[in-house]
Design a protein around this motif. Structure first.
Motif, PDB file in Angstrom:
ATOM      1  N   THR A  91      20.627  36.296  -7.896  1.00 28.26           N
ATOM      2  CA  THR A  91      20.333  36.044  -9.308  1.00 28.26           C
ATOM      3  C   THR A  91      21.359  36.765 -10.163  1.00 28.26           C
ATOM      4  O   THR A  91      22.066  37.645  -9.692  1.00 28.26           O
ATOM      5  CB  THR A  91      18.927  36.533  -9.697  1.00 28.26           C
ATOM      6  N   GLY A  92      21.417  36.412 -11.406  1.00 34.53           N
ATOM      7  CA  GLY A  92      22.343  37.049 -12.335  1.00 34.53           C
ATOM      8  C   GLY A  92      21.618  37.980 -13.280  1.00 34.53           C
ATOM      9  O   GLY A  92      21.799  37.912 -14.476  1.00 34.53           O
ATOM     10  N   SER A  93      20.768  38.820 -12.737  1.00 31.85           N
ATOM     11  CA  SER A  93      19.969  39.722 -13.561  1.00 31.85           C
ATOM     12  C   SER A  93      20.864  40.690 -14.328  1.00 31.85           C
ATOM     13  O   SER A  93      21.773  41.289 -13.770  1.00 31.85           O
ATOM     14  CB  SER A  93      19.011  40.519 -12.665  1.00 31.85           C
ATOM     15  N   GLY A  94      20.578  40.859 -15.613  1.00 30.12           N
ATOM     16  CA  GLY A  94      21.313  41.826 -16.405  1.00 30.12           C
ATOM     17  C   GLY A  94      20.874  43.246 -16.125  1.00 30.12           C
ATOM     18  O   GLY A  94      21.502  44.214 -16.543  1.00 30.12           O
ATOM     19  N   GLN A  95      19.779  43.372 -15.384  1.00 27.52           N
ATOM     20  CA  GLN A  95      19.214  44.671 -15.065  1.00 27.52           C
ATOM     21  C   GLN A  95      20.058  45.408 -14.016  1.00 27.52           C
ATOM     22  O   GLN A  95      20.124  46.632 -14.017  1.00 27.52           O
ATOM     23  CB  GLN A  95      17.819  44.441 -14.500  1.00 27.52           C
ATOM     24  N   TYR A  96      20.663  44.665 -13.131  1.00 29.68           N
ATOM     25  CA  TYR A  96      21.414  45.250 -12.023  1.00 29.68           C
ATOM     26  C   TYR A  96      22.819  44.670 -12.005  1.00 29.68           C
ATOM     27  O   TYR A  96      23.033  43.543 -12.434  1.00 29.68           O
ATOM     28  CB  TYR A  96      20.728  44.933 -10.691  1.00 29.68           C
ATOM     29  N   PRO A  97      23.772  45.399 -11.447  1.00 28.47           N
ATOM     30  CA  PRO A  97      25.126  44.840 -11.337  1.00 28.47           C
ATOM     31  C   PRO A  97      25.125  43.617 -10.426  1.00 28.47           C
ATOM     32  O   PRO A  97      24.415  43.573  -9.442  1.00 28.47           O
ATOM     33  CB  PRO A  97      25.935  45.973 -10.706  1.00 28.47           C
ATOM     34  N   SER A  98      25.932  42.642 -10.779  1.00 25.34           N
ATOM     35  CA  SER A  98      26.032  41.449  -9.939  1.00 25.34           C
ATOM     36  C   SER A  98      27.177  41.612  -8.955  1.00 25.34           C
ATOM     37  O   SER A  98      27.958  42.563  -9.033  1.00 25.34           O
ATOM     38  CB  SER A  98      26.266  40.215 -10.814  1.00 25.34           C
ATOM     39  N   LEU A  99      27.272  40.654  -8.066  1.00 26.74           N
ATOM     40  CA  LEU A  99      28.384  40.667  -7.116  1.00 26.74           C
ATOM     41  C   LEU A  99      29.717  40.636  -7.847  1.00 26.74           C
ATOM     42  O   LEU A  99      30.700  41.188  -7.380  1.00 26.74           O
ATOM     43  CB  LEU A  99      28.275  39.465  -6.180  1.00 26.74           C
ATOM     44  N   ASN A 101      30.465  42.121 -10.584  1.00 26.20           N
ATOM     45  CA  ASN A 101      30.844  43.461 -11.021  1.00 26.20           C
ATOM     46  C   ASN A 101      31.668  44.159  -9.938  1.00 26.20           C
ATOM     47  O   ASN A 101      32.644  44.836 -10.228  1.00 26.20           O
ATOM     48  CB  ASN A 101      29.618  44.313 -11.342  1.00 26.20           C
ATOM     49  N   TYR A 102      31.248  43.981  -8.694  1.00 25.23           N
ATOM     50  CA  TYR A 102      31.985  44.576  -7.581  1.00 25.23           C
ATOM     51  C   TYR A 102      33.371  43.963  -7.442  1.00 25.23           C
ATOM     52  O   TYR A 102      34.324  44.642  -7.086  1.00 25.23           O
ATOM     53  CB  TYR A 102      31.206  44.428  -6.276  1.00 25.23           C
ATOM     54  N   LEU A 103      33.467  42.686  -7.737  1.00 22.68           N
ATOM     55  CA  LEU A 103      34.756  42.009  -7.685  1.00 22.68           C
ATOM     56  C   LEU A 103      35.663  42.474  -8.824  1.00 22.68           C
ATOM     57  O   LEU A 103      36.817  42.835  -8.603  1.00 22.68           O
ATOM     58  CB  LEU A 103      34.558  40.492  -7.743  1.00 22.68           C
ATOM     59  N   SER A 104      35.128  42.496 -10.037  1.00 20.47           N
ATOM     60  CA  SER A 104      35.960  42.859 -11.202  1.00 20.47           C
ATOM     61  C   SER A 104      36.387  44.322 -11.186  1.00 20.47           C
ATOM     62  O   SER A 104      37.440  44.663 -11.720  1.00 20.47           O
ATOM     63  CB  SER A 104      35.225  42.533 -12.506  1.00 20.47           C
ATOM     64  N   THR A 105      35.600  45.190 -10.552  1.00 15.52           N
ATOM     65  CA  THR A 105      35.979  46.601 -10.478  1.00 15.52           C
ATOM     66  C   THR A 105      36.845  46.910  -9.263  1.00 15.52           C
ATOM     67  O   THR A 105      37.319  48.023  -9.112  1.00 15.52           O
ATOM     68  CB  THR A 105      34.733  47.506 -10.445  1.00 15.52           C
ATOM     69  N   ILE A 107      35.868  46.944  -6.140  1.00 22.80           N
ATOM     70  CA  ILE A 107      35.123  47.552  -5.036  1.00 22.80           C
ATOM     71  C   ILE A 107      35.122  46.616  -3.832  1.00 22.80           C
ATOM     72  O   ILE A 107      35.273  47.052  -2.696  1.00 22.80           O
ATOM     73  CB  ILE A 107      33.684  47.903  -5.476  1.00 22.80           C
ATOM     74  N   LEU A 108      34.964  45.321  -4.094  1.00 23.78           N
ATOM     75  CA  LEU A 108      35.000  44.310  -3.039  1.00 23.78           C
ATOM     76  C   LEU A 108      35.965  43.200  -3.413  1.00 23.78           C
ATOM     77  O   LEU A 108      36.162  42.909  -4.587  1.00 23.78           O
ATOM     78  CB  LEU A 108      33.608  43.690  -2.835  1.00 23.78           C
ATOM     79  N   THR A 109      36.536  42.574  -2.401  1.00 24.30           N
ATOM     80  CA  THR A 109      37.374  41.401  -2.642  1.00 24.30           C
ATOM     81  C   THR A 109      36.477  40.163  -2.625  1.00 24.30           C
ATOM     82  O   THR A 109      35.337  40.207  -2.155  1.00 24.30           O
ATOM     83  CB  THR A 109      38.449  41.249  -1.552  1.00 24.30           C
ATOM     84  N   GLU A 110      37.008  39.055  -3.098  1.00 28.38           N
ATOM     85  CA  GLU A 110      36.256  37.805  -3.084  1.00 28.38           C
ATOM     86  C   GLU A 110      35.837  37.436  -1.668  1.00 28.38           C
ATOM     87  O   GLU A 110      34.702  37.023  -1.425  1.00 28.38           O
ATOM     88  CB  GLU A 110      37.110  36.694  -3.683  1.00 28.38           C
ATOM     89  N   GLU A 111      36.739  37.587  -0.724  1.00 28.35           N
ATOM     90  CA  GLU A 111      36.444  37.264   0.671  1.00 28.35           C
ATOM     91  C   GLU A 111      35.323  38.160   1.213  1.00 28.35           C
ATOM     92  O   GLU A 111      34.437  37.688   1.933  1.00 28.35           O
ATOM     93  CB  GLU A 111      37.708  37.413   1.535  1.00 28.35           C
ATOM     94  N   GLU A 112      35.331  39.442   0.868  1.00 23.68           N
ATOM     95  CA  GLU A 112      34.280  40.353   1.325  1.00 23.68           C
ATOM     96  C   GLU A 112      32.918  39.972   0.758  1.00 23.68           C
ATOM     97  O   GLU A 112      31.906  40.054   1.449  1.00 23.68           O
ATOM     98  CB  GLU A 112      34.618  41.796   0.928  1.00 23.68           C
ATOM     99  N   ILE A 113      32.898  39.522  -0.488  1.00 23.42           N
ATOM    100  CA  ILE A 113      31.640  39.097  -1.100  1.00 23.42           C
ATOM    101  C   ILE A 113      31.095  37.859  -0.385  1.00 23.42           C
ATOM    102  O   ILE A 113      29.913  37.794  -0.044  1.00 23.42           O
ATOM    103  CB  ILE A 113      31.834  38.820  -2.606  1.00 23.42           C
TER     104      ILE A 113
END
Length: 119
Positions: A91-99, A101-105, A107-113
């Motif tokens: 889900t795209g909950s604003g309460q928690y970071p989404s996948l 967020n990990y990509l844009s920061t 922390i994870l690459t697209e392939e890892e996600i």
């Protein structure tokens, strides 16, 4: 024609029986992008995975588009099926970071996600 809860449950039962994994993706700002990337990876890997979404603008053989009430029921049923590792909800909950967020920061690459979702 309105779909009854019983019909939704029967459809979900068939889906879980027919596919190794079911990924539920609720419509949000990133859902079309994620669905596009996931469905491409599923086709490349010849995976027996079905994506279920309420994003009506998605057309793909790996995707089953359902109504908003149906997606809500699927999300509620997640806790019934989560033990099987065959049922995933994104889900795209604003309460928690989404996948994303990990990509844009970084922390994870697209392939890892994509790999994490499909594991």
């Amino acid at each position: 024609m309105d779909v009854t809860e019983k019909q939704i449950l029967e459809r979900l039962d068939r889906i879980i029986h027919d596919y190794n994994r079911v990924i539920i993706i609720k419509k949000n700002s990133d859902s079309q992008y994620l669905i596009s990337k996931l469905s491409r990876k599923i086709r490349e890997d010849n995976g027996n995975v079905l994506i279920v979404t309420n994003d009506i603008f998605v057309e793909d053989v790996c995707v089953n588009v359902v109504t908003d009430p149906e997606i809500e029921l699927y999300c509620k049923l997640y806790f019934t099926y989560e033990f099987s590792d065959r049922f995933t909800v994104i889900t795209g909950s604003g309460q928690y970071p989404s996948l994303f967020n990990y990509l844009s920061t970084g922390i994870l690459t697209e392939e890892e996600i994509l790999e994490a979702i499909l594991q």
